[in-house]
Scaffold this motif. Structure first.
Motif, PDB file in Angstrom:
ATOM      1  N   ARG A 181       0.821  -1.206   0.000  1.00  0.00           N
ATOM      2  CA  ARG A 181       0.000   0.000   0.000  1.00  0.00           C
ATOM      3  C   ARG A 181       0.860   1.263   0.000  1.00  0.00           C
ATOM      4  N   ALA A 204      -2.308 -11.694  -6.114  1.00  0.00           N
ATOM      5  CA  ALA A 204      -2.910 -10.429  -6.505  1.00  0.00           C
ATOM      6  C   ALA A 204      -2.241  -9.284  -5.759  1.00  0.00           C
ATOM      7  N   ASP A 205      -2.094  -8.163  -6.444  1.00  0.00           N
ATOM      8  CA  ASP A 205      -1.551  -6.946  -5.831  1.00  0.00           C
ATOM      9  C   ASP A 205      -2.723  -6.206  -5.193  1.00  0.00           C
ATOM     10  N   ASP A 206      -3.200  -6.753  -4.084  1.00  0.00           N
ATOM     11  CA  ASP A 206      -4.447  -6.282  -3.477  1.00  0.00           C
ATOM     12  C   ASP A 206      -4.272  -6.168  -1.958  1.00  0.00           C
ATOM     13  N   ASP A 233      -5.863  -4.686   0.295  1.00  0.00           N
ATOM     14  CA  ASP A 233      -7.078  -4.737   1.105  1.00  0.00           C
ATOM     15  C   ASP A 233      -7.419  -6.156   1.553  1.00  0.00           C
ATOM     16  N   ARG A 234      -6.958  -7.153   0.796  1.00  0.00           N
ATOM     17  CA  ARG A 234      -7.227  -8.551   1.143  1.00  0.00           C
ATOM     18  C   ARG A 234      -6.180  -9.100   2.112  1.00  0.00           C
ATOM     19  N   LEU A 255      -4.786 -15.729  -1.441  1.00  0.00           N
ATOM     20  CA  LEU A 255      -4.403 -14.655  -2.363  1.00  0.00           C
ATOM     21  C   LEU A 255      -3.815 -15.175  -3.664  1.00  0.00           C
ATOM     22  N   GLU A 260      -3.082 -16.688  -7.236  1.00  0.00           N
ATOM     23  CA  GLU A 260      -3.886 -16.672  -8.465  1.00  0.00           C
ATOM     24  C   GLU A 260      -4.193 -18.074  -8.963  1.00  0.00           C
TER      25      GLU A 260
END
Length: 378
Positions: A35, A59-61, A63-64, A78, A80
């Protein structure tokens, strides 16, 4: 190897998760780093390592990568693919990362300029990953093989500190063979230690972090259960006496001119927990006091000791040094963390924030320090 040109943004592989009991904490840390990292300055490739050791494209996420309803995240959630794997070639002339899946043609993911390992505990923070990256010729954030191993093993860490004249509290070590071959003798060794230094004792894994597997033992009745709990994380255990005083932490960060210490922080007593354990740190969001309410002389002393610990263990990049300020006014070093947590409530970034280094600048400084260093002997 990738060439650094004016148009080339360094590519950062953020590696997280791992096989240790601190897997979930690493995922939390990765979310915070992803982040905060400056996407205008760096390209980012998130790579998660599952609890069984598979390197997964994730994933480049961010929030998860968070605690949800008191449930901790994992790389498996997470990834893929449930079977695909990421391969980093052990070849210093080739930094090309490859993704493979059963029955499919391998896919090139591009070259990596620097790795930001945010793994905690064994198989990541302890020199094992650092050794792989040395063989691969890829620069990485943080300490090298020796310092990482010393920083992970609380037994040898204390031996190194003592040899450099740093103040270390009383402790005893029970090695795997001692407990397996003669548990009665090992137990007597601990009881004798308690007889000399008094109850309560803290029984902990020698090579774990985030307060995993630590038990406070008030008398002989709870000793065997505490030993088994610690051994479930590490067959080598450490026994420490209770140091009465205040828990003080200090961050060390590598600048262009060498390591510097942050303002210190204090971990106040936690009323709902016996000590600053995993639940207090990550689930119930216990918070420290930054900066710690210390005198100018005490602050200067702990900063001096933190940098001395950094240098004694031959650390690089970053360290969080944890101390006790005893009732007699003397500092005792408890341990260092060569890859401390970067979660939103983690003390290391909070201390540097209070010292004038913002979270994004902190990440940038660590990456730039890694890019300045070569792999190999230095």
């Amino acid at each position: 190897m990738s060439s650094q040109t004016s148009s080339h943004k360094p590519r950062v592989a953020v590696v997280f998760g791992g096989r240790s009991s601190e897997h979930a904490i690493s995922v939390l840390t990765a979310g915070a780093v992803l982040r905060a990292i400056d996407r205008e300055k760096y390209d980012v490739l998130p790579i998660g390592i599952t609890t069984d050791g598979r390197w997964a494209l994730t994933a480049d996420d961010p929030d998860r990568m968070a605690i949800t309803d008191r449930r901790l995240p994992s790389v498996a959630e997470l990834a893929e693919s449930a079977e695909g794997g990421v391969v980093l070639p052990v070849d210093p002339t080739n930094r090309e990362v490859v993704y493979t899946e059963p029955g499919s043609v391998p896919k090139a993911l591009g070259e990596v300029d620097v790795v930001f390992p945010v793994l905690h505990g064994p198989y990541g923070e302890d020199g094992t990953l650092q050794g792989l990256l040395e063989l691969s010729g890829v620069p990485y954030v943080g300490s090298g093989v020796l310092a990482s191993a010393v920083g992970q093993d609380k037994d040898y860490m204390k031996r190194v500190f003592a040899s450099f004249g740093l103040p270390v509290g009383p402790y005893e070590v029970i090695r795997p063979r001692e407990w397996e071959q003669d548990p009665a003798a090992a137990r007597k060794k601990i009881v004798d230690f308690a007889g000399e230094h008094g109850w309560p004792l803290f029984v902990k894994p020698a090579r774990a972090g985030s307060s995993m597997g630590i038990s406070k033992v008030d008398d002989l009745n709870g000793l065997d259960a505490a030993i088994e709990e610690a051994r479930s994380h590490d067959p080598k255990i450490l026994v420490e006496s209770l140091l009465r005083g205040r828990e003080i932490e200090c961050g060390v960060l590598e600048f262009e001119d060498g390591p510097r210490a942050s303002v210190p922080a204090e971990i106040p007593p936690v009323t709902a927990h016996d000590f600053y354990d995993f639940e207090a740190k990550y689930i119930d969001s216990a918070t420290g006091i930054v900066p710690a309410p210390l005198t100018a002389e005490q602050t200067a002393k702990i900063q001096e000791l933190a940098v001395a610990a950094f240098e004694a263990a031959s650390c690089e990049g970053l360290v969080r040094a944890d101390f006790f300020l005893q009732d007699n006014g003397e500092f005792v070093i408890n341990e260092i963390n060569t890859l401390p947590g970067f979660t939103p409530i983690s003390m290391y970034p909070r201390m540097w924030q209070e010292s004038g280094v913002s979270y994004p600048e902190l990440i940038d400084r660590l990456l730039q320090a890694a890019l300045r260093r070569s792999t190999g002997l230095r």
